[in-house]
Design a protein around this motif. Structure first.
Motif, PDB file in Angstrom:
ATOM      1  N   ILE A  43       4.615 -16.444 -16.125  1.00 32.76           N
ATOM      2  CA  ILE A  43       3.330 -16.886 -15.165  1.00 32.76           C
ATOM      3  C   ILE A  43       3.143 -18.660 -15.382  1.00 32.76           C
ATOM      4  N   ILE A  44       2.776 -19.015 -14.442  1.00 32.95           N
ATOM      5  CA  ILE A  44       2.604 -20.604 -14.134  1.00 32.95           C
ATOM      6  C   ILE A  44       1.227 -20.880 -13.960  1.00 32.95           C
ATOM      7  N   GLY A  45       0.479 -21.560 -14.599  1.00 30.21           N
ATOM      8  CA  GLY A  45      -0.681 -22.073 -14.245  1.00 30.21           C
ATOM      9  C   GLY A  45      -2.106 -21.112 -14.829  1.00 30.21           C
ATOM     10  N   THR A  46      -1.671 -20.653 -15.788  1.00 32.02           N
ATOM     11  CA  THR A  46      -2.697 -19.659 -16.454  1.00 32.02           C
ATOM     12  C   THR A  46      -3.849 -20.436 -16.491  1.00 32.02           C
ATOM     13  N   ASP A  47      -4.938 -19.910 -15.869  1.00 32.05           N
ATOM     14  CA  ASP A  47      -6.503 -20.551 -15.751  1.00 32.05           C
ATOM     15  C   ASP A  47      -6.497 -21.696 -14.883  1.00 32.05           C
ATOM     16  N   ASP A  48      -5.327 -21.909 -13.989  1.00 28.17           N
ATOM     17  CA  ASP A  48      -5.391 -23.096 -13.207  1.00 28.17           C
ATOM     18  C   ASP A  48      -5.018 -22.600 -11.602  1.00 28.17           C
ATOM     19  N   PHE A  49      -6.034 -22.475 -10.796  1.00 30.04           N
ATOM     20  CA  PHE A  49      -5.935 -21.807  -9.616  1.00 30.04           C
ATOM     21  C   PHE A  49      -4.906 -22.520  -8.818  1.00 30.04           C
ATOM     22  N   ASP A  50      -5.202 -23.734  -8.830  1.00 34.58           N
ATOM     23  CA  ASP A  50      -4.392 -24.759  -7.776  1.00 34.58           C
ATOM     24  C   ASP A  50      -2.813 -24.787  -7.981  1.00 34.58           C
ATOM     25  N   GLN A  51      -2.767 -24.664  -9.505  1.00 32.92           N
ATOM     26  CA  GLN A  51      -1.446 -24.722  -9.951  1.00 32.92           C
ATOM     27  C   GLN A  51      -0.545 -23.249  -9.548  1.00 32.92           C
ATOM     28  N   GLN A  52      -1.594 -22.156  -9.647  1.00 33.13           N
ATOM     29  CA  GLN A  52      -1.070 -20.863  -9.338  1.00 33.13           C
ATOM     30  C   GLN A  52      -0.443 -21.074  -7.795  1.00 33.13           C
ATOM     31  N   VAL A  53      -1.446 -21.624  -7.041  1.00 33.86           N
ATOM     32  CA  VAL A  53      -1.090 -21.655  -5.412  1.00 33.86           C
ATOM     33  C   VAL A  53       0.031 -22.550  -5.274  1.00 33.86           C
ATOM     34  N   ALA A  54       0.259 -23.441  -5.997  1.00 31.89           N
ATOM     35  CA  ALA A  54       1.250 -24.430  -5.754  1.00 31.89           C
ATOM     36  C   ALA A  54       2.601 -23.694  -6.148  1.00 31.89           C
ATOM     37  N   GLN A  55       2.723 -22.824  -7.266  1.00 31.33           N
ATOM     38  CA  GLN A  55       3.817 -21.950  -7.368  1.00 31.33           C
ATOM     39  C   GLN A  55       3.903 -20.805  -6.528  1.00 31.33           C
ATOM     40  N   VAL A  56       2.967 -20.338  -5.975  1.00 30.28           N
ATOM     41  CA  VAL A  56       3.117 -19.292  -5.129  1.00 30.28           C
ATOM     42  C   VAL A  56       4.043 -19.817  -3.911  1.00 30.28           C
TER      43      VAL A  56
END
Length: 128
Positions: A43-56
């Motif tokens: 998982i990338i960006g635990t607790d970081d919504f913008d980082q998760q969107v970027a990985q998506v």
């Protein structure tokens, strides 16, 4: 009958879950939901919504390329959020990751996603 073909990735972070990254059916691609999981399955960006969107979107681009398409050919997205409070960030992400004319869109809030810690998942339909 339309020709259909699975989209293959190597490495494939979805393989442990018995999920195809996507399918090409005729001139359309149907991608499985993409979340903030890197090629190693972390998982990338635990607790970081913008980082998760970027990985998506890194993942979406990877599957689209493997299927012979690209982000500018996306016609429909479905976005799953674990917290609708992130809706304004999704609107900004649409402007950052897409250009006009924007794809058709459905957004829903869900109680949880498949792996704890994931906050967003997006599936897409694209042309080839």
């Amino acid at each position: 009958m339309e020709k259909k073909q699975v989209i293959a990735l190597n490495p494939d972070p979805l393989a442990p879950y018995a999920i195809a990254p996507g399918w090409r059916v005729g001139d359309l691609l149907f991608l499985s939901g993409q979340a903030a999981i890197d090629e190693a399955g972390d998982i990338i960006g635990t607790d970081d919504f913008d980082q998760q969107v970027a990985q998506v979107f890194v993942n979406i681009d990877r599957v689209l390329a493997a299927g012979g398409s690209s982000r500018d050919k996306i016609v429909k997205v479905t976005i799953y959020l674990t917290d609708m409070a992130n809706f304004p960030q999704i609107v900004e992400a649409r402007k950052r990751y897409f250009s006009e004319p924007y794809p058709a869109d459905t957004i829903v809030e869900v109680k949880a996603l498949a792996i704890p810690g994931l906050m967003v998942e997006i599936d897409v339909i694209a042309t080839v």
